[in-house]
Design a protein around this motif. Structure first.
Motif, PDB file in Angstrom:
ATOM      1  N   THR A  20       0.699  -1.110   0.018  1.00  0.00           N
ATOM      2  CA  THR A  20      -0.076   0.307   0.020  1.00  0.00           C
ATOM      3  C   THR A  20       0.962   1.282  -0.109  1.00  0.00           C
ATOM      4  O   THR A  20       0.380   2.315  -0.402  1.00  0.00           O
ATOM      5  N   GLY A  21       2.234   1.196   0.229  1.00  0.00           N
ATOM      6  CA  GLY A  21       3.009   2.301   0.575  1.00  0.00           C
ATOM      7  C   GLY A  21       2.939   3.121   1.705  1.00  0.00           C
ATOM      8  O   GLY A  21       3.332   4.390   1.910  1.00  0.00           O
ATOM      9  N   ARG A  22       1.952   2.710   2.603  1.00  0.00           N
ATOM     10  CA  ARG A  22       1.890   3.416   3.836  1.00  0.00           C
ATOM     11  C   ARG A  22       2.998   3.219   4.887  1.00  0.00           C
ATOM     12  O   ARG A  22       2.808   4.145   5.953  1.00  0.00           O
ATOM     13  N   TYR A  23       3.640   2.369   4.538  1.00  0.00           N
ATOM     14  CA  TYR A  23       4.511   1.757   5.768  1.00  0.00           C
ATOM     15  C   TYR A  23       6.210   1.812   4.867  1.00  0.00           C
ATOM     16  O   TYR A  23       6.761   0.622   5.255  1.00  0.00           O
ATOM     17  N   PRO A  24       6.570   3.070   4.266  1.00  0.00           N
ATOM     18  CA  PRO A  24       7.967   2.936   3.943  1.00  0.00           C
ATOM     19  C   PRO A  24       8.831   2.436   4.711  1.00  0.00           C
ATOM     20  O   PRO A  24       9.984   1.704   4.231  1.00  0.00           O
ATOM     21  N   ALA A  25       9.121   2.808   6.102  1.00  0.00           N
ATOM     22  CA  ALA A  25       9.995   2.413   6.908  1.00  0.00           C
ATOM     23  C   ALA A  25      10.129   1.107   7.333  1.00  0.00           C
ATOM     24  O   ALA A  25      11.182   0.630   7.545  1.00  0.00           O
ATOM     25  N   ALA A  27       8.781  -1.091   5.311  1.00  0.00           N
ATOM     26  CA  ALA A  27       9.135  -1.896   4.098  1.00  0.00           C
ATOM     27  C   ALA A  27      10.733  -1.847   4.125  1.00  0.00           C
ATOM     28  O   ALA A  27      11.202  -2.967   3.702  1.00  0.00           O
ATOM     29  N   ARG A  28      11.384  -0.859   4.242  1.00  0.00           N
ATOM     30  CA  ARG A  28      12.651  -0.890   4.270  1.00  0.00           C
ATOM     31  C   ARG A  28      13.531  -1.696   5.174  1.00  0.00           C
ATOM     32  O   ARG A  28      14.245  -2.494   4.876  1.00  0.00           O
ATOM     33  N   PHE A  29      12.914  -1.916   6.446  1.00  0.00           N
ATOM     34  CA  PHE A  29      13.410  -2.807   7.715  1.00  0.00           C
ATOM     35  C   PHE A  29      13.383  -4.138   7.227  1.00  0.00           C
ATOM     36  O   PHE A  29      13.958  -4.818   7.201  1.00  0.00           O
ATOM     37  N   VAL A  30      12.155  -4.585   6.533  1.00  0.00           N
ATOM     38  CA  VAL A  30      11.428  -5.817   6.299  1.00  0.00           C
ATOM     39  C   VAL A  30      12.498  -6.505   5.186  1.00  0.00           C
ATOM     40  O   VAL A  30      13.007  -7.547   5.054  1.00  0.00           O
TER      41      VAL A  30
END
Length: 235
Positions: A197-202, A204-207
């Motif tokens: 969804t793009g709502r959790y960029p930080a 996503a970067r971590f994962v």
């Protein structure tokens, strides 16, 4: 007028004199039975009635050795601290001494998971707990007291948080029947959809970019690195 005497804590009170009985008792036997119950079934399984039953004794007999369940828990905690305190002097290497205490605490907690539930809060005052504290404080030599408090508190906070998390994960795995891999398989598709969804960029970067989480020893070394400037001489 004579001032009232302060009540003696469980550590100071003598045991009642031994007497012939079908099931001889001692604080040591009572504590061992309580620990066995907690190791097998958790803290909820520990009561004076259940401990007495395990010892084939009437519950009232236990009150000659301790007064409350809280005193029994204090004795249990101190017994585990006895497994943690090293048998010999720590030597001059403060990092090695604190590392050893941290690892021994983790190992003891994994043997007695309920121990994690009783750590923290007010300081434990039993003889083994005091010996643990003595070993931690003495390892820092002539470091100023204010720095000693910060170093020991910081390392203890890391150890407490790490072992509680590990115990929580072990309990969750037993309760759900899912190990970590199975959990990721079950929850992974949902997480992928949420990150898309793009709502959790930080997140996503971590994962997508993080390596495996550091293990206990890796985290401990980072903590020791962090407090090292506070220790006199950086020994």
């Amino acid at each position: 007028m004579t001032a009232p005497q302060e009540p003696m804590l469980i550590w100071e009170r003598p045991e009642p004199p031994s007497r012939p009985a079908p099931s001889p008792l001692s604080r040591e036997r009572i504590v061992r039975a309580a620990i066995d119950l907690a190791d097998r079934d958790g803290l909820d399984a520990v009561s004076l009635r259940k401990v007495a039953a395990a010892l084939d004794a009437g519950p009232m007999r236990l009150y000659g050795y301790l007064s409350t369940k809280e005193e029994l828990l204090d004795l249990m905690v101190d017994e585990v601290y006895g497994e943690i305190v090293p048998s010999g002097p720590a030597g001059d290497d403060w990092r090695a001494a604190l590392r050893d205490l941290a690892r021994r605490t983790r190992q003891a907690t994994l043997r007695h998971e309920w121990f994690a539930d009783l750590l923290g809060g007010r300081p434990q005052l039993g003889p083994n707990a005091l010996a643990y504290l003595e070993a931690a404080l003495a390892s820092l030599g002539d470091t100023p007291l204010s720095a000693v408090v910060q170093v020991v508190s910081t390392v203890n906070a890391y150890v407490l948080g790490a072992v509680r998390r590990e115990v929580t994960e072990l309990r969750a795995e037993r309760a759900t029947g899912m190990d970590e891999h199975a959990w990721h398989v079950a929850k992974g598709p949902y997480l992928v959809r949420m990150l898309a969804t793009g709502r959790y960029p930080a997140v996503a970067r971590f994962v997508h970019g993080a390596d495996a989480e550091p293990d206990f020893d890796e985290g401990l070394e980072r903590v020791l690195d962090g407090v090292a400037p506070l220790v006199s001489g950086g020994r």
